[in-house]
Write a protein that holds these residues in place. Structure first.
Motif, PDB file in Angstrom:
ATOM      1  N   GLU A 122       0.861  -1.190   0.000  1.00 15.00           N
ATOM      2  CA  GLU A 122       0.000   0.000   0.000  1.00 15.00           C
ATOM      3  C   GLU A 122       0.895   1.237   0.000  1.00 15.00           C
ATOM      4  O   GLU A 122       2.058   1.191   0.415  1.00 15.00           O
ATOM      5  CB  GLU A 122      -0.897   0.004   1.250  1.00 15.00           C
ATOM      6  CG  GLU A 122      -1.853  -1.175   1.355  1.00 15.00           C
ATOM      7  CD  GLU A 122      -2.819  -1.271   0.160  1.00 15.00           C
ATOM      8  OE1 GLU A 122      -3.069  -0.231  -0.500  1.00 15.00           O
ATOM      9  OE2 GLU A 122      -3.312  -2.386  -0.119  1.00 15.00           O
ATOM     10  N   ALA A 123       0.312   2.366  -0.436  1.00 13.56           N
ATOM     11  CA  ALA A 123       1.090   3.601  -0.575  1.00 13.56           C
ATOM     12  C   ALA A 123       1.722   4.025   0.760  1.00 13.56           C
ATOM     13  O   ALA A 123       2.884   4.457   0.806  1.00 13.56           O
ATOM     14  CB  ALA A 123       0.205   4.709  -1.117  1.00 13.56           C
ATOM     15  N   ALA A 124       0.964   3.872   1.849  1.00 10.83           N
ATOM     16  CA  ALA A 124       1.480   4.342   3.148  1.00 10.83           C
ATOM     17  C   ALA A 124       2.739   3.563   3.524  1.00 10.83           C
ATOM     18  O   ALA A 124       3.727   4.138   4.004  1.00 10.83           O
ATOM     19  CB  ALA A 124       0.407   4.171   4.219  1.00 10.83           C
ATOM     20  N   ALA A 125       2.709   2.253   3.271  1.00 11.34           N
ATOM     21  CA  ALA A 125       3.879   1.423   3.600  1.00 11.34           C
ATOM     22  C   ALA A 125       5.065   1.809   2.716  1.00 11.34           C
ATOM     23  O   ALA A 125       6.209   1.870   3.173  1.00 11.34           O
ATOM     24  CB  ALA A 125       3.528  -0.047   3.416  1.00 11.34           C
ATOM     25  N   MET A 126       4.775   2.086   1.456  1.00 10.62           N
ATOM     26  CA  MET A 126       5.848   2.510   0.539  1.00 10.62           C
ATOM     27  C   MET A 126       6.493   3.799   1.016  1.00 10.62           C
ATOM     28  O   MET A 126       7.700   3.958   1.005  1.00 10.62           O
ATOM     29  CB  MET A 126       5.249   2.812  -0.842  1.00 10.62           C
ATOM     30  CG  MET A 126       5.352   1.682  -1.792  1.00 10.62           C
ATOM     31  SD  MET A 126       4.784   2.295  -3.386  1.00 10.62           S
ATOM     32  CE  MET A 126       4.883   0.781  -4.263  1.00 10.62           C
ATOM     33  N   ARG A 127       5.618   4.724   1.461  1.00 13.30           N
ATOM     34  CA  ARG A 127       6.169   6.030   1.870  1.00 13.30           C
ATOM     35  C   ARG A 127       6.885   5.956   3.219  1.00 13.30           C
ATOM     36  O   ARG A 127       7.681   6.827   3.533  1.00 13.30           O
ATOM     37  CB  ARG A 127       5.091   7.110   1.850  1.00 13.30           C
ATOM     38  CG  ARG A 127       4.966   7.724   0.441  1.00 13.30           C
ATOM     39  CD  ARG A 127       4.316   9.097   0.476  1.00 13.30           C
ATOM     40  NE  ARG A 127       3.022   8.989   1.107  1.00 13.30           N
ATOM     41  CZ  ARG A 127       1.908   8.591   0.483  1.00 13.30           C
ATOM     42  NH1 ARG A 127       1.960   8.290  -0.790  1.00 13.30           N
ATOM     43  NH2 ARG A 127       0.786   8.511   1.136  1.00 13.30           N
ATOM     44  N   GLU A 128       6.618   4.903   3.973  1.00 14.77           N
ATOM     45  CA  GLU A 128       7.426   4.712   5.193  1.00 14.77           C
ATOM     46  C   GLU A 128       8.871   4.439   4.804  1.00 14.77           C
ATOM     47  O   GLU A 128       9.802   4.902   5.443  1.00 14.77           O
ATOM     48  CB  GLU A 128       6.877   3.556   6.014  1.00 14.77           C
ATOM     49  CG  GLU A 128       6.006   4.031   7.149  1.00 14.77           C
ATOM     50  CD  GLU A 128       5.365   2.901   7.911  1.00 14.77           C
ATOM     51  OE1 GLU A 128       6.058   1.892   8.195  1.00 14.77           O
ATOM     52  OE2 GLU A 128       4.166   3.028   8.201  1.00 14.77           O
ATOM     53  N   TRP A 129       9.057   3.648   3.741  1.00  8.40           N
ATOM     54  CA  TRP A 129      10.410   3.374   3.247  1.00  8.40           C
ATOM     55  C   TRP A 129      10.996   4.563   2.496  1.00  8.40           C
ATOM     56  O   TRP A 129      12.158   4.885   2.642  1.00  8.40           O
ATOM     57  CB  TRP A 129      10.383   2.183   2.272  1.00  8.40           C
ATOM     58  CG  TRP A 129      10.371   0.853   2.915  1.00  8.40           C
ATOM     59  CD1 TRP A 129      10.527   0.578   4.247  1.00  8.40           C
ATOM     60  CD2 TRP A 129      10.182  -0.393   2.245  1.00  8.40           C
ATOM     61  NE1 TRP A 129      10.457  -0.771   4.442  1.00  8.40           N
ATOM     62  CE2 TRP A 129      10.243  -1.399   3.241  1.00  8.40           C
ATOM     63  CE3 TRP A 129       9.960  -0.777   0.939  1.00  8.40           C
ATOM     64  CZ2 TRP A 129      10.112  -2.746   2.947  1.00  8.40           C
ATOM     65  CZ3 TRP A 129       9.828  -2.112   0.633  1.00  8.40           C
ATOM     66  CH2 TRP A 129       9.901  -3.082   1.631  1.00  8.40           C
ATOM     67  N   GLU A 130      10.147   5.132   1.656  1.00  6.23           N
ATOM     68  CA  GLU A 130      10.623   6.193   0.762  1.00  6.23           C
ATOM     69  C   GLU A 130       9.697   7.399   0.890  1.00  6.23           C
ATOM     70  O   GLU A 130       8.779   7.592   0.088  1.00  6.23           O
ATOM     71  CB  GLU A 130      10.655   5.691  -0.699  1.00  6.23           C
ATOM     72  CG  GLU A 130      11.570   4.512  -0.954  1.00  6.23           C
ATOM     73  CD  GLU A 130      13.060   4.857  -0.818  1.00  6.23           C
ATOM     74  OE1 GLU A 130      13.396   6.021  -0.514  1.00  6.23           O
ATOM     75  OE2 GLU A 130      13.886   3.951  -1.015  1.00  6.23           O
ATOM     76  N   PRO A 131       9.916   8.250   1.903  1.00  8.00           N
ATOM     77  CA  PRO A 131       8.990   9.364   2.162  1.00  8.00           C
ATOM     78  C   PRO A 131       8.925  10.385   1.023  1.00  8.00           C
ATOM     79  O   PRO A 131       7.978  11.172   0.972  1.00  8.00           O
ATOM     80  CB  PRO A 131       9.572  10.019   3.431  1.00  8.00           C
ATOM     81  CG  PRO A 131      10.544   9.048   3.989  1.00  8.00           C
ATOM     82  CD  PRO A 131      10.992   8.142   2.903  1.00  8.00           C
ATOM     83  N   ALA A 132       9.889  10.364   0.112  1.00 11.31           N
ATOM     84  CA  ALA A 132       9.875  11.368  -0.962  1.00 11.31           C
ATOM     85  C   ALA A 132       8.871  11.042  -2.065  1.00 11.31           C
ATOM     86  O   ALA A 132       8.597  11.880  -2.940  1.00 11.31           O
ATOM     87  CB  ALA A 132      11.274  11.499  -1.570  1.00 11.31           C
ATOM     88  N   ILE A 133       8.295   9.832  -2.035  1.00 11.34           N
ATOM     89  CA  ILE A 133       7.333   9.442  -3.087  1.00 11.34           C
ATOM     90  C   ILE A 133       6.068  10.311  -2.988  1.00 11.34           C
ATOM     91  O   ILE A 133       5.584  10.604  -1.896  1.00 11.34           O
ATOM     92  CB  ILE A 133       6.971   7.945  -2.952  1.00 11.34           C
ATOM     93  CG1 ILE A 133       8.184   7.086  -3.338  1.00 11.34           C
ATOM     94  CG2 ILE A 133       5.783   7.572  -3.819  1.00 11.34           C
ATOM     95  CD1 ILE A 133       7.945   5.594  -3.219  1.00 11.34           C
ATOM     96  N   ALA A 134       5.520  10.688  -4.144  1.00 11.66           N
ATOM     97  CA  ALA A 134       4.349  11.577  -4.211  1.00 11.66           C
ATOM     98  C   ALA A 134       3.178  11.034  -3.398  1.00 11.66           C
ATOM     99  O   ALA A 134       2.984   9.820  -3.302  1.00 11.66           O
ATOM    100  CB  ALA A 134       3.929  11.742  -5.665  1.00 11.66           C
ATOM    101  N   SER A 135       2.372  11.966  -2.868  1.00 12.29           N
ATOM    102  CA  SER A 135       1.292  11.549  -1.968  1.00 12.29           C
ATOM    103  C   SER A 135       0.120  10.909  -2.729  1.00 12.29           C
ATOM    104  O   SER A 135      -0.724  10.269  -2.127  1.00 12.29           O
ATOM    105  CB  SER A 135       0.799  12.749  -1.162  1.00 12.29           C
ATOM    106  OG  SER A 135       0.409  13.748  -2.071  1.00 12.29           O
ATOM    107  N   ASP A 136       0.050  11.083  -4.063  1.00 12.44           N
ATOM    108  CA  ASP A 136      -1.108  10.533  -4.781  1.00 12.44           C
ATOM    109  C   ASP A 136      -0.839   9.183  -5.448  1.00 12.44           C
ATOM    110  O   ASP A 136      -1.631   8.741  -6.266  1.00 12.44           O
ATOM    111  CB  ASP A 136      -1.628  11.542  -5.824  1.00 12.44           C
ATOM    112  CG  ASP A 136      -0.571  11.928  -6.841  1.00 12.44           C
ATOM    113  OD1 ASP A 136       0.638  11.790  -6.528  1.00 12.44           O
ATOM    114  OD2 ASP A 136      -0.940  12.359  -7.949  1.00 12.44           O
TER     115      ASP A 136
END
Ligand code: FAD
Ligand code: GLY
Length: 370
Positions: A122-136
């Motif tokens: 899921e996007a939230a888990a991805m952004r935990e690893w890579e916070p720079a990824i776009a929010s959408d």
């Protein structure tokens, strides 16, 4: 192996270099010939992803070939590094493939039916690893085994290893023709005269078709131009490679990010264009908004050895005995180098190849009108 067995490898990109090194280490006397300097074409224009999962769209022989080579990679680079003392900058970080919408998600999830090493995130888990990824972003697949190398550093280590192993390297020596006697290919005619060997191996990348044309056979291949840019931000943005439809961002050890790549049929033109550079940047900045302010480090283009059916040509041809093909690795030649080197060595030395190569037979060229 009988040490009197000899081979000529035409083309010193990553494929020819990997094949030559394998042959020498198996005791074959090997001459590696390039029309320019070694490893200066597609092989050093590449991004360096070892994407046996992320870049493959269906199960089958090609996927098996990619996985075979991927399994060999870490050990191969370690051996090269030991031989040469130069690091290939192998980075053991997986690749995230982004889904933007429901359709992307469905398409990516459908791959889980056959892909062996991938998981949905899921996007939230991805952004935990890579916070720079776009929010959408919607989420995506994670491929933990799809690591990367730096192609320029890999080229340095491979070249140094070839020298150490005593390969007969002939740079700036174009091969004009294959030499045939009695229906068999027995050598090559170069700018320095004729050379003869038991096996001639075609590893000439996008230029390979010119070698068989005089015999009336045209390999269905074409140069597939890929433009890339390299950028840098004040602090590193990502650790893992981020891949999306038609583009990717690969973080390198020196802090730069490689953004690729176009896919164009433009003949042998390697110029970079402002429109392509800005489109690559825009696509990347949609994924990583902080790239809006990135510094442009460099731009370049390379010519992938494209094939019409997407598969490489590997093996002997029934109509040109003495000749072995090892070309057409298209978008995956960096990944495929160690596997290809091993399989071609097995063919030359009369061993059973580790996998069935019939899907890659060069005899496909006789069935295709290009
Ligand atoms: P090349 O590197 O093109 O080498 C062919 C050699 O043959 C050249 O040195 C040429 O001078 C020589 N030659 C040609 N004709 C003759 C002749 N008549 N006589 C003597 N020498 C001759 N792959 C991956 O696995 N991962 C990636 O992330 C990746 N990213 C890429 C990104 C871009 C932008 C591009 C362009 C490619 C990418 N690739 C990637 C694909 C990969 O780079 C190629 O598949 C691979 O480099 C092909 O290697 P090669 O040795 O067959 O060809
Ligand atoms: N494999 C990445 C590319 O060819 O652009």
């Amino acid at each position: 192996m009988n040490s009197t067995t000899s081979a000529i490898v035409v083309g010193g990109g990553i494929i020819g270099s990997a094949v030559a090194l394998e042959l020498i280490r198996a005791g074959v006397r090997c001459t590696l010939i390039d029309k320019g300097a070694l490893l200066q074409e597609a092989s050093t224009a590449a991004a360096g992803m070892l994407g046996a999962q992320v870049e493959i769209h269906q199960p089958g022989s090609f996927y098996e070939l990619c996985r075979l080579s991927q399994r060999l990679y870490r050990e191969w680079t370690e051996e090269l590094e030991q031989l040469s003392g130069v690091s290939a900058q192998y980075i053991q970080q997986g690749i995230l493939r982004i889904a933007w919408n429901e359709e992307d998600e469905q398409e990516l999830r459908s791959r889980l039916a056959w892909i062996q090493d991938a998981e949905w995130m899921e996007a939230a888990a991805m952004r935990e690893w890579e916070p720079a990824i776009a929010s959408d972003v919607r989420g995506g697949l994670y491929f933990p085994k799809d690591h990367q190398v730096h192609p320029v550093h890999l080229a340095k280590t491979l070249q140094a290893a070839l020298h150490k192993q005593g390969c007969d390297i002939r740079e700036w020596t174009p091969v004009f023709n294959l030499v045939e006697r009695g229906g068999r290919i027995i050598g090559v005619r170069t700018s320095e005269g004729e050379l003869y060997a038991d096996h001639v191996i075609v590893c000439a990348g996008a230029w390979s078709p010119t070698l068989t044309e005089p015999f009336g056979f045209r390999l269905p291949m074409f140069p597939s131009k890929g433009q890339c840019i390299s950028v840098k931000t004040d602090a590193p943005l990502i650790k893992k490679t981020i891949f999306t439809k038609g583009g990717y961002i690969v973080p390198k050890q020196d802090g730069t990010m490689l953004i690729g790549a176009t896919q164009e049929e433009a003949g042998f033109d390697k110029r970079c264009h402002v429109s392509a550079v800005s489109a690559l940047h825009a696509k990347a900045a949609r994924l990583l908004p902080a790239l809006e302010q990135a510094e442009l480090v460099s731009t370049w283009a390379g010519l992938r050895p494209g094939t019409r059916d997407g598969l490489p040509f590997m093996g002997a041809s029934s109509k040109l005995p003495g000749l072995i093909f090892s070309t057409g690795h298209y978008r995956n030649g960096i990944l495929l180098a160690p596997g290809t080197g091993k399989l071609i060595r097995q063919l030359v030395t009369g061993q059973q190849p580790d996998m069935d190569l019939s899907a890659f037979t060069p005899d496909r060229m006789f069935a295709t009108v290009d």
